[in-house]
Design a protein around this motif. Structure first.
Motif, PDB file in Angstrom:
ATOM      1  N   PRO A  57      76.798  34.064  -1.463  1.00  0.00           N
ATOM      2  CA  PRO A  57      76.201  32.871  -2.091  1.00  0.00           C
ATOM      3  C   PRO A  57      77.168  31.706  -2.241  1.00  0.00           C
ATOM      4  O   PRO A  57      77.672  31.424  -3.323  1.00  0.00           O
ATOM      5  N   VAL A  58      77.422  30.979  -1.160  1.00  0.00           N
ATOM      6  CA  VAL A  58      78.370  29.876  -1.209  1.00  0.00           C
ATOM      7  C   VAL A  58      77.782  28.655  -0.512  1.00  0.00           C
ATOM      8  O   VAL A  58      77.067  28.778   0.488  1.00  0.00           O
ATOM      9  N   VAL A  59      78.054  27.475  -1.065  1.00  0.00           N
ATOM     10  CA  VAL A  59      77.669  26.206  -0.437  1.00  0.00           C
ATOM     11  C   VAL A  59      78.915  25.337  -0.329  1.00  0.00           C
ATOM     12  O   VAL A  59      79.913  25.550  -1.027  1.00  0.00           O
ATOM     13  N   ARG A  60      78.838  24.351   0.563  1.00  0.00           N
ATOM     14  CA  ARG A  60      79.936  23.410   0.745  1.00  0.00           C
ATOM     15  C   ARG A  60      79.466  22.013   0.369  1.00  0.00           C
ATOM     16  O   ARG A  60      78.360  21.609   0.730  1.00  0.00           O
ATOM     17  N   LEU A  61      80.301  21.281  -0.349  1.00  0.00           N
ATOM     18  CA  LEU A  61      79.993  19.925  -0.781  1.00  0.00           C
ATOM     19  C   LEU A  61      80.882  18.939  -0.031  1.00  0.00           C
ATOM     20  O   LEU A  61      82.054  19.228   0.229  1.00  0.00           O
ATOM     21  N   ARG A  62      80.324  17.780   0.277  1.00  0.00           N
ATOM     22  CA  ARG A  62      81.087  16.731   0.946  1.00  0.00           C
ATOM     23  C   ARG A  62      80.751  15.390   0.308  1.00  0.00           C
ATOM     24  O   ARG A  62      79.620  15.157  -0.101  1.00  0.00           O
ATOM     25  N   GLY A  63      81.754  14.513   0.224  1.00  0.00           N
ATOM     26  CA  GLY A  63      81.541  13.190  -0.355  1.00  0.00           C
ATOM     27  C   GLY A  63      81.827  13.110  -1.832  1.00  0.00           C
ATOM     28  O   GLY A  63      81.414  12.156  -2.500  1.00  0.00           O
ATOM     29  N   LEU A  64      82.563  14.090  -2.381  1.00  0.00           N
ATOM     30  CA  LEU A  64      82.880  14.087  -3.809  1.00  0.00           C
ATOM     31  C   LEU A  64      83.828  12.937  -4.159  1.00  0.00           C
ATOM     32  O   LEU A  64      84.699  12.576  -3.354  1.00  0.00           O
ATOM     33  N   PRO A  65      83.681  12.350  -5.347  1.00  0.00           N
ATOM     34  CA  PRO A  65      84.638  11.333  -5.788  1.00  0.00           C
ATOM     35  C   PRO A  65      86.043  11.921  -5.836  1.00  0.00           C
ATOM     36  O   PRO A  65      86.215  13.110  -6.122  1.00  0.00           O
ATOM     37  N   PHE A  66      87.039  11.108  -5.581  1.00  0.00           N
ATOM     38  CA  PHE A  66      88.401  11.639  -5.525  1.00  0.00           C
ATOM     39  C   PHE A  66      88.963  11.948  -6.902  1.00  0.00           C
ATOM     40  O   PHE A  66      90.007  12.597  -7.005  1.00  0.00           O
ATOM     41  N   ASP A  67      88.280  11.506  -7.968  1.00  0.00           N
ATOM     42  CA  ASP A  67      88.678  11.905  -9.311  1.00  0.00           C
ATOM     43  C   ASP A  67      87.751  12.987  -9.860  1.00  0.00           C
ATOM     44  O   ASP A  67      87.695  13.231 -11.064  1.00  0.00           O
ATOM     45  N   CYS A  68      87.044  13.654  -8.956  1.00  0.00           N
ATOM     46  CA  CYS A  68      86.079  14.680  -9.350  1.00  0.00           C
ATOM     47  C   CYS A  68      86.790  15.852 -10.035  1.00  0.00           C
ATOM     48  O   CYS A  68      87.886  16.256  -9.636  1.00  0.00           O
ATOM     49  N   THR A  69      86.155  16.409 -11.053  1.00  0.00           N
ATOM     50  CA  THR A  69      86.681  17.582 -11.750  1.00  0.00           C
ATOM     51  C   THR A  69      85.697  18.734 -11.632  1.00  0.00           C
ATOM     52  O   THR A  69      84.546  18.556 -11.196  1.00  0.00           O
ATOM     53  N   GLU A  70      86.142  19.924 -12.027  1.00  0.00           N
ATOM     54  CA  GLU A  70      85.253  21.080 -12.016  1.00  0.00           C
ATOM     55  C   GLU A  70      84.067  20.875 -12.954  1.00  0.00           C
ATOM     56  O   GLU A  70      82.953  21.335 -12.680  1.00  0.00           O
ATOM     57  N   ALA A  71      84.313  20.174 -14.060  1.00  0.00           N
ATOM     58  CA  ALA A  71      83.217  19.897 -14.990  1.00  0.00           C
ATOM     59  C   ALA A  71      82.147  19.026 -14.330  1.00  0.00           C
ATOM     60  O   ALA A  71      80.949  19.209 -14.577  1.00  0.00           O
ATOM     61  N   ASP A  72      82.556  18.085 -13.480  1.00  0.00           N
ATOM     62  CA  ASP A  72      81.592  17.231 -12.769  1.00  0.00           C
ATOM     63  C   ASP A  72      80.726  18.054 -11.823  1.00  0.00           C
ATOM     64  O   ASP A  72      79.513  17.849 -11.727  1.00  0.00           O
ATOM     65  N   VAL A  73      81.358  19.000 -11.119  1.00  0.00           N
ATOM     66  CA  VAL A  73      80.608  19.848 -10.189  1.00  0.00           C
ATOM     67  C   VAL A  73      79.652  20.760 -10.969  1.00  0.00           C
ATOM     68  O   VAL A  73      78.502  20.967 -10.565  1.00  0.00           O
ATOM     69  N   THR A  74      80.124  21.285 -12.085  1.00  0.00           N
ATOM     70  CA  THR A  74      79.267  22.138 -12.921  1.00  0.00           C
ATOM     71  C   THR A  74      78.044  21.367 -13.402  1.00  0.00           C
ATOM     72  O   THR A  74      76.925  21.881 -13.398  1.00  0.00           O
ATOM     73  N   GLU A  75      78.247  20.121 -13.808  1.00  0.00           N
ATOM     74  CA  GLU A  75      77.126  19.307 -14.272  1.00  0.00           C
ATOM     75  C   GLU A  75      76.177  18.975 -13.118  1.00  0.00           C
ATOM     76  O   GLU A  75      74.961  18.945 -13.298  1.00  0.00           O
ATOM     77  N   PHE A  76      76.721  18.726 -11.933  1.00  0.00           N
ATOM     78  CA  PHE A  76      75.899  18.431 -10.760  1.00  0.00           C
ATOM     79  C   PHE A  76      74.957  19.592 -10.461  1.00  0.00           C
ATOM     80  O   PHE A  76      73.805  19.388 -10.069  1.00  0.00           O
ATOM     81  N   PHE A  77      75.442  20.816 -10.642  1.00  0.00           N
ATOM     82  CA  PHE A  77      74.631  22.015 -10.413  1.00  0.00           C
ATOM     83  C   PHE A  77      74.135  22.604 -11.728  1.00  0.00           C
ATOM     84  O   PHE A  77      74.021  23.829 -11.877  1.00  0.00           O
ATOM     85  N   HIS A  78      73.828  21.744 -12.680  1.00  0.00           N
ATOM     86  CA  HIS A  78      73.387  22.194 -14.000  1.00  0.00           C
ATOM     87  C   HIS A  78      72.200  23.150 -13.875  1.00  0.00           C
ATOM     88  O   HIS A  78      71.251  22.886 -13.139  1.00  0.00           O
ATOM     89  N   GLY A  79      72.299  24.271 -14.560  1.00  0.00           N
ATOM     90  CA  GLY A  79      71.234  25.269 -14.522  1.00  0.00           C
ATOM     91  C   GLY A  79      71.504  26.413 -13.563  1.00  0.00           C
ATOM     92  O   GLY A  79      70.827  27.443 -13.621  1.00  0.00           O
TER      93      GLY A  79
END
Length: 259
Positions: A57-79
């Motif tokens: 179960p893995v996905v790849r993300l592209r185009g993330l902001p360069f100041d992106c944090t793990e918390a930002d990714v967690t919020e993006f996939f909220h739920g």
């Protein structure tokens, strides 16, 4: 606290970094862990049951902001249940790409539905990925952490090291970069040369009760916490861990934020 079992591609799930196995072979059916709970993919009573071996179960993300944090990714996939986030670096710089390991194979479908949704002002591309791609990225990151391709300039790293060396030790260290699936037992194993109890380890949580990737560890005395700094930038699972001298005040503040 890490994935256990075999995957559909037949691999045994051993990570390329030699410090620790993220996935272990078990004679029992496939089990996984997320946010402190366990599940069995091929349990017929489970809503996530699969015939045969489940996909990784893995996905790849592209185009993330360069100041992106793990918390930002967690919020993006909220739920969704996030087990690990691996940011991809090239030539020592964040590439804007990341791999995200999810709790269940079916959640990959939900993650793909967020393709081209925004994170701040950037729209994020989400792709299906494979175990081999994820572990190749792990191998590259582990190599970088060992100095194969420095993630920081020599000057910046020298400055950070000097600041850590000159910091006053109070017996408390802050850990940054922990896998989201890491538990107190993993941290105790990381510091196995020191006498720690579960009560001396504090994994910080965000407002949703999810791990932030940081933790605080209380050592017996300042001398022990200073000696433990030798573990700075060593790996736990697929991640290299940064250590910082901290204080009881910073510890109390971080713990109170997650309540």
């Amino acid at each position: 606290m890490f994935y256990r079992g075999k995957y559909v591609d037949g691999g045994d799930g051993r990570e390329m970094g030699p410090k620790r196995q993220r996935i272990l072979d078990q004679p029992t059916p496939f089990y996984g862990a997320s946010a402190g709970s366990s599940f069995m993919y091929n349990d017929a009573s489970s809503p996530y049951a699969y015939v045969g071996q489940p996909p990784f179960p893995v996905v790849r993300l592209r185009g993330l902001p360069f100041d992106c944090t793990e918390a930002d990714v967690t919020e993006f996939f909220h739920g969704l249940d996030i087990v690990d986030i691996l940011f991809v670096h090239k030539n020592g710089r964040f590439s804007g790409e990341a791999f995200v390991v999810l709790g269940y194979p079916i959640q990959v479908d939900f993650a793909i539905q967020r393709n081209r949704q925004n994170m701040g002002r950037r729209y994020i591309e989400v792709f299906r990925s494979k175990r081999q791609e994820y572990y190749k990225a792990i191998a590259n990151e582990v190599s970088d952490a060992r100095g194969g391709s420095p993630r920081q300039s020599a000057r910046a790293r020298s400055y950070d090291d000097a600041a850590k060396d000159s910091a006053q030790h109070t017996g408390v260290l802050r850990l940054r970069g922990l896998p989201f699936s890491a538990g107190k037992d993993d941290i105790m194993d990381f510091f196995k040369d020191f006498m720690l109890s579960e009560d001396s380890i504090h994994i910080t949580l965000n407002m949703d009760g999810r791990p932030t990737g940081e933790a605080f560890v209380e050592f017996a005395n300042p001398e022990d916490s200073k000696a433990a700094m030798v573990k700075d930038r060593m790996t736990l699972g697929s991640r290299y861990i940064e250590l910082f001298p901290s204080s009881n005040e910073e510890l109390d503040e971080a713990v109170s934020r997650g309540r």
